[in-house]
Design an enzyme around this catalytic site. Structure first.
Site, PDB file in Angstrom:
ATOM      1  N   TYR A   1       4.748  -0.779  -0.988  1.00  0.00           N
ATOM      2  CA  TYR A   1       3.698  -0.943   0.024  1.00  0.00           C
ATOM      3  C   TYR A   1       3.618  -2.396   0.479  1.00  0.00           C
ATOM      4  O   TYR A   1       3.534  -2.680   1.685  1.00  0.00           O
ATOM      5  CB  TYR A   1       2.376  -0.486  -0.577  1.00  0.00           C
ATOM      6  CG  TYR A   1       1.164  -0.676   0.292  1.00  0.00           C
ATOM      7  CD1 TYR A   1       0.914   0.166   1.369  1.00  0.00           C
ATOM      8  CD2 TYR A   1       0.224  -1.678   0.016  1.00  0.00           C
ATOM      9  CE1 TYR A   1      -0.229   0.014   2.159  1.00  0.00           C
ATOM     10  CE2 TYR A   1      -0.917  -1.827   0.791  1.00  0.00           C
ATOM     11  CZ  TYR A   1      -1.133  -0.983   1.860  1.00  0.00           C
ATOM     12  OH  TYR A   1      -2.253  -1.134   2.631  1.00  0.00           O
TER      13      TYR A   1
ATOM     14  N   LYS B   1       4.189  -3.808   4.274  1.00  0.00           N
ATOM     15  CA  LYS B   1       3.164  -4.564   4.979  1.00  0.00           C
ATOM     16  C   LYS B   1       3.649  -5.971   5.343  1.00  0.00           C
ATOM     17  O   LYS B   1       3.224  -6.536   6.365  1.00  0.00           O
ATOM     18  CB  LYS B   1       1.890  -4.633   4.137  1.00  0.00           C
ATOM     19  CG  LYS B   1       1.128  -3.318   4.071  1.00  0.00           C
ATOM     20  CD  LYS B   1       0.663  -2.855   5.448  1.00  0.00           C
ATOM     21  CE  LYS B   1      -0.265  -1.651   5.364  1.00  0.00           C
ATOM     22  NZ  LYS B   1      -0.731  -1.213   6.710  1.00  0.00           N
TER      23      LYS B   1
END
Length: 248
Positions: free
Chosen positions: A158, A162
């Protein structure tokens, strides 16, 4: 009084709950017609009806899996078929599944996280952004994460995705300039429905990591979102706006 977003059309992915819902309601309160997009249609439709009744704006609920480019394409076509323009896109849809340790991260999990958090925002920003540019202007807000700045082992795929969103923002800010402004809104720990699963010890640890000493109420995202989605930020593009309580 004229509202800041009167007559505008705003698209919010992951818009049926959490920070997405807060932004949908904030844009509607400022006069925007809103498109609420998420994987499940029913919660989008329920929120769309609530917003329409409360604020008197037009709404559109759409189910979309942003990890699939064909569904991104269909979302764009559906929005333009209904409203014929888009002024604001908020790439808010995201996910970060739990895993036991880094060696247990499967290829399927890794691909799913990257597809939802990075591939989808890229496709939607490019498609909406090019149309905005041809139509004379618009704003794109990519929702980032403190994980991109301070990656933790329990959310590494993640965090990587991002971080890519930050690069996407800066690159598109150049590609779509000067008509379209593109910025990243980076939330910190917010007390959305996800936080209900946090233990008291985990929440206390998050509180301690912020300069303000607390996690945020979901409504506290509104000021930053309105700033980036309106002409309040007329000289701001390619930027990272941290709404993270001074995360350290």
């Amino acid at each position: 009084m004229t509202k800041k977003m009167d007559g505008h059309v705003a698209v919010v992915t992951g818009g049926s709950r959490g920070l997405g819902e807060m932004m949908v309601r904030a844009f509607a309160a400022e006069g925007a017609n809103v498109v609420i997009a998420s994987r499940k249609l029913e919660p989008c439709a329920v929120l769309a009806e609530s917003v329409r009744e409360e604020y008197g704006v037009e709404t559109l609920a759409i189910d979309v899996n942003v990890s699939k480019w064909d569904q991104c394409d269909k979302l764009v076509e559906a929005v333009y078929a209904r409203f014929d323009k888009v002024d604001v896109l908020v790439n808010n849809a995201g996910m970060s599944p739990l895993y036991d340790d880094l060696t247990s991260v499967t290829e399927e999990l890794f691909d799913k996280v990257v597809d939802v958090n990075l591939k989808g925002p890229f496709r939607l920003a490019v498609l909406f952004g090019e149309r905005m540019r041809r139509d004379g202007g618009g704003k794109i807000v990519n929702v980032g994460s403190i994980e991109a700045m301070s990656p933790q082992p329990e959310a590494l795929p993640y965090a990587m995705a991002k971080s890519g969103v930050h690069a996407l923002t800066e690159g598109l800010a150049r590609a779509l300039a000067p008509q379209v402004r593109v910025n990243t809104l980076q939330p910190g720990p917010f007390l959305t429905d996800i936080s209900r699963a946090w233990s008291p010890e985990f929440k206390a640890g998050l509180d301690r990591r912020t300069s303000l000493g607390r996690c945020a109420d979901p409504a506290e995202i509104v000021g930053a979102a309105i700033y980036l989605a309106t002409d309040d930020s007329s000289y701001t593009t390619g930027s990272l706006l941290r709404a993270d309580g001074g995360w350290s």
